[in-house]
Design a protein around this motif. Structure first.
Motif, short mmCIF file in Angstrom:
data_model
loop_
_atom_site.label_atom_id
_atom_site.label_comp_id
_atom_site.label_asym_id
_atom_site.label_seq_id
_atom_site.Cartn_x
_atom_site.Cartn_y
_atom_site.Cartn_z
N SER A 213 0.83 -1.21 0.00
CA SER A 213 0.00 0.00 0.00
C SER A 213 0.86 1.26 0.00
N GLU B 29 9.44 3.10 7.34
CA GLU B 29 9.19 1.67 7.55
C GLU B 29 9.96 1.20 8.78
N GLN C 281 11.35 -5.29 5.47
CA GLN C 281 10.05 -5.15 4.82
C GLN C 281 9.93 -3.89 3.96
N TYR D 223 5.46 -9.82 1.16
CA TYR D 223 6.43 -10.05 0.08
C TYR D 223 7.88 -9.92 0.54
N ASN E 242 -0.89 -16.17 -3.93
CA ASN E 242 -2.11 -16.97 -4.10
C ASN E 242 -3.00 -16.40 -5.20
N ALA F 61 7.24 5.00 13.43
CA ALA F 61 6.46 6.18 13.85
C ALA F 61 5.83 5.83 15.19
N ASN G 137 -1.36 -4.93 7.84
CA ASN G 137 -1.88 -6.02 8.67
C ASN G 137 -1.11 -6.08 9.98
N ILE H 251 -8.08 -6.02 0.84
CA ILE H 251 -6.79 -6.40 1.42
C ILE H 251 -5.82 -6.98 0.41
N VAL I 177 -3.90 -7.17 -3.66
CA VAL I 177 -3.33 -6.30 -4.68
C VAL I 177 -4.36 -5.76 -5.68
C1 LIG Z 1 1.35 -13.74 4.10
C2 LIG Z 1 0.50 -12.96 3.16
C3 LIG Z 1 0.41 -13.32 1.83
C4 LIG Z 1 -0.37 -12.59 0.94
N1 LIG Z 1 -0.42 -12.97 -0.37
C5 LIG Z 1 -1.12 -12.22 -1.24
C6 LIG Z 1 -1.15 -12.54 -2.64
O1 LIG Z 1 -0.57 -13.53 -3.07
N2 LIG Z 1 -1.86 -11.74 -3.48
C7 LIG Z 1 -2.53 -10.65 -3.02
O2 LIG Z 1 -3.16 -9.95 -3.82
N3 LIG Z 1 -2.54 -10.33 -1.70
C8 LIG Z 1 -1.86 -11.08 -0.83
N4 LIG Z 1 -1.83 -10.74 0.50
C9 LIG Z 1 -2.60 -9.58 0.93
C10 LIG Z 1 -1.71 -8.39 1.33
O3 LIG Z 1 -2.24 -7.96 2.57
C11 LIG Z 1 -1.74 -7.23 0.41
O4 LIG Z 1 -1.39 -7.65 -0.85
C12 LIG Z 1 -0.74 -6.11 0.78
O5 LIG Z 1 0.53 -6.67 0.81
C13 LIG Z 1 -1.03 -5.35 2.04
O6 LIG Z 1 -0.07 -4.32 2.08
P1 LIG Z 1 -0.01 -3.19 3.17
O7 LIG Z 1 1.09 -2.29 2.74
O8 LIG Z 1 -1.34 -2.57 3.35
O9 LIG Z 1 0.30 -3.94 4.52
P2 LIG Z 1 1.63 -4.64 5.09
O10 LIG Z 1 2.22 -5.52 4.08
O11 LIG Z 1 1.20 -5.23 6.38
O12 LIG Z 1 2.65 -3.44 5.33
C14 LIG Z 1 2.53 -2.49 6.37
C15 LIG Z 1 3.91 -2.04 6.76
O13 LIG Z 1 3.80 -0.97 7.68
C16 LIG Z 1 4.85 -1.07 8.61
N5 LIG Z 1 4.47 -0.34 9.83
C17 LIG Z 1 3.40 -0.58 10.62
N6 LIG Z 1 3.37 0.31 11.64
C18 LIG Z 1 4.42 1.15 11.47
C19 LIG Z 1 4.92 2.28 12.19
N7 LIG Z 1 4.32 2.72 13.32
N8 LIG Z 1 6.03 2.90 11.74
C20 LIG Z 1 6.66 2.47 10.60
N9 LIG Z 1 6.23 1.40 9.90
C21 LIG Z 1 5.12 0.74 10.31
C22 LIG Z 1 5.01 -2.57 8.85
O14 LIG Z 1 6.31 -2.87 9.34
C23 LIG Z 1 4.74 -3.12 7.45
O15 LIG Z 1 5.93 -3.35 6.74
C24 LIG Z 1 -1.08 -11.48 1.41
C25 LIG Z 1 -1.00 -11.11 2.75
C26 LIG Z 1 -0.21 -11.83 3.63
C27 LIG Z 1 -0.13 -11.41 5.06
#
Ligand SMILES: Cc1cc2nc3c(=O)[nH]c(=O)nc-3n(C[C@H](O)[C@H](O)[C@H](O)COP(=O)(O)OP(=O)(O)OC[C@H]3O[C@@H](n4cnc5c(N)ncnc54)[C@H](O)[C@@H]3O)c2cc1C
Length: 494
Positions: A25, A47, A52, A59, A69, A149, A180, A458, A460
């Motif tokens: 995101s 981050e 990450q 990822y 998936n 943060a 998440n 949730i 991509v």
């Molecule tokens: C194991 C797994 C496999 C998945 N596989 C797929 C797939 O194959 N295809 C698909 O479409 N979707 C998949 N998903 C869904 C996935 O949630 C989304 O694709 C997307 O990766 C969510 O991204 P995000 O950035 O919102 O969250 P996240 O990936 O959770 O990233 C949030 C980031 O914020 C950081 N963060 C949090 N709080 C703070 C703070 N206070 N200060 C600084 N940094 C902070 C964390 O360290 C983290 O790196 C999967 C999810 C999981 C958990």
């Protein structure tokens, strides 16, 4: 590397946006801002976990057995270029830079391939690097900050963000891309067990695999994709012990199978839409048209947001109580090769499924006794294992999170959980909605926190659309003020 002088000069002249969280995101909002901004802008991408950065939780894995998936053809980061990821993967494969050990149907990447999640992380890292490189000519800069943060304060024309290292940033707009959270601990009789070294509350924490490999048997709580990841990870790493899975309904994810796309929809304008009526309609359609249920689920996906918002709160609760687990196991499916590995583990007896609720743990000298009650049965089953891993899925209730930053945001009423405690109250443009109903002019979010608002948010295919739209919104509303970096002492911490 940017010099301090360059940085200070820029800070005095630039508009600024902070993106907190660099999973899919946050990274994609940054990529769109870097690509689209045509005026001086500094983007802080913050981050907490260096592994990450530009990858997030999903990822950042380096295990080649952790597959996406979703097929490659549906994983483009750009909604307007649907095969962008597929093209990237084919190019990488041609150069011998893509390791796909589990490719079974052919040795080449195709639209239907399920590629390693780590490769998808490489794709995101490359997208961010390229966007950063190309943006400099427009005076648009990315500041990467590996830090957590921990505090935030909204001021009349800016927002102050406190970082754990003592620094604080003043910016005009903030994107909360926190993603998440780790799973919450299930309610049990004696929660003191959750302090035990035999209990792993966060399956994504570093070191869990090494610790588990020293054990002789374990329980995985939950029956979703995280449980599947762990069962296969353990077996691939040579784990010899029995792996037990415990979940209330014993419903495991279904398998992806080829199916034809079809046009199916539900009446979003029904007078009083109900989950029961919709289920009835879906079942009737599948029966009468004799189609694969996967085609129906996929056909519904683009309209899930509209369907969800047309339901009353009572109906949404009904869905969560009775249908959610079945929706999830049909919607979040396993790549065939993963389903086959899982079946092998079950056939060999290494993976054992238990249906019921864990109501107590008793630690002994040898390990831990896990007591499970099955629905409708008076007696309990006991499993004697060495370790327990919580694979029950991300905690979405912000009020239950043990997270310093979230506590700060809640205490200042900068965020307001949605009524179903699935995420936050968010407007259609991504702006956070405060408890008095006003829309924030400086705080935005996307992805998982919108689950209560949209349900399907949730993965991509949905987040990539939100990221592009949010970048446009931010650029449209960005005032041309200055940004500064100052010591934390000026910011109240919580
Ligand atoms: C194991 C797994 C496999 C998945 N596989 C797929 C797939 O194959 N295809 C698909 O479409 N979707 C998949 N998903 C869904 C996935 O949630 C989304 O694709 C997307 O990766 C969510 O991204 P995000 O950035 O919102 O969250 P996240 O990936 O959770 O990233 C949030 C980031 O914020 C950081 N963060 C949090 N709080 C703070 C703070 N206070 N200060 C600084 N940094 C902070 C964390 O360290 C983290 O790196 C999967 C999810 C999981 C958990």
């Amino acid at each position: 590397m940017t010099s301090f002088t360059q940085h200070s000069q820029r800070s005095a002249q630039h508009s600024s946006i902070a993106i907190i969280g660099s999973g899919f995101s946050g990274t994609m909002v940054a990529v769109h801002l870097l690509r689209q901004a045509s005026f001086p802008l500094t983007i802080y991408l913050i981050e907490a976990n260096p592994a990450q950065f530009a990858r997030g939780v999903a990822y950042s894995t380096d295990s080649a057995c952790h597959l996406l998936n979703v097929p490659a053809a549906n994983m483009s980061a750009f909604p307007k270029d649907p095969v962008h990821f597929l093209r990237w993967a084919k190019k990488k494969e041609a150069k011998g830079e893509l390791n796909v050990p589990w490719q079974t149907e052919s040795n080449t990447v195709t639209a239907t391939s399920f590629l390693p999640r780590g490769a998808y992380g490489d794709y995101l890292v490359e997208l961010l690097d390229n966007a950063e490189h190309n943006a400099v000519a427009n005076g648009v800069y990315l500041e990467r900050k590996i830090d957590k943060a921990v505090a935030l304060r909204i001021e009349p024309k800016s927002v102050m963000i406190g970082l754990l290292n003592g620094e604080h940033l003043r910016v005009q707009k903030v994107v909360l891309a926190l993603g998440n959270f780790p799973p919450g601990d299930p309610v049990i009789e004696n929660p003191v067990f959750y302090q035990s070294p035999r209990y792993f509350s966060n399956p994504w924490q570093r070191g869990v695999l090494q610790a588990l490999l020293k054990t002789t048997s374990c329980v995985l709580i939950g029956s979703g994709l995280t449980m599947v990841d762990w069962a296969i990870t353990l077996s691939n790493a040579g784990y010899q012990g029995v792996i037990h899975t415990v979940s209330r309904r014993g419903v495991w994810p279904q398998e992806h199978k080829p199916h034809k796309p079809l046009a199916f929809s539900l009446d979003v304008h029904a007078k009083s839409p109900s989950v029961r009526a919709w289920l009835h309609e879906i079942r009737r359609y599948i029966r009468e048209s004799d189609c694969d249920w996967r085609s129906v689920i996929d056909a519904l996906r683009p309209s899930i947001g509209i369907l969800w918002t047309s339901l009353s709160l009572v109906e949404r609760r009904r869905f969560l109580r009775h249908v959610r687990v079945y929706w999830d196991n049909h919607r979040h499916r396993l790549p065939p090769v993963v389903a086959e590995r899982l079946n092998e583990l079950v056939r060999s007896g290494q993976l054992q499924k238990h249906t019921g609720r864990i109501f107590s743990y008793q630690e002994t000298e040898q390990g831990v006794e896990v007591l499970i009650k099955q629905r409708g049965l008076a007696t309990a089953t006991t499993l004697s294992v060495s370790a327990v891993v919580n694979c029950s899925g991300a905690e979405s209730n912000y009020r239950k999170l043990n997270n310093l930053f979230v506590t700060c945001l809640l205490s200042q009423q900068s965020i307001e959980p949605d009524p179903l405690a699935l995420g936050l109250n968010v407007g259609s443009d991504g702006a956070l909605i405060y408890s008095d109903g006003t829309h924030s002019e400086c705080l935005y979010t996307l992805g998982p926190p919108q689950k209560g608002m949209l349900w399907e948010t949730i993965a991509v295919p949905e987040i990539r659309v939100q990221a592009e739209q949010l970048a446009n919104t931010l650029l449209t509303h960005l005032p041309n003020l200055t940004s500064t970096v100052e010591p934390l002492s000026q910011l109240e911490t919580v």
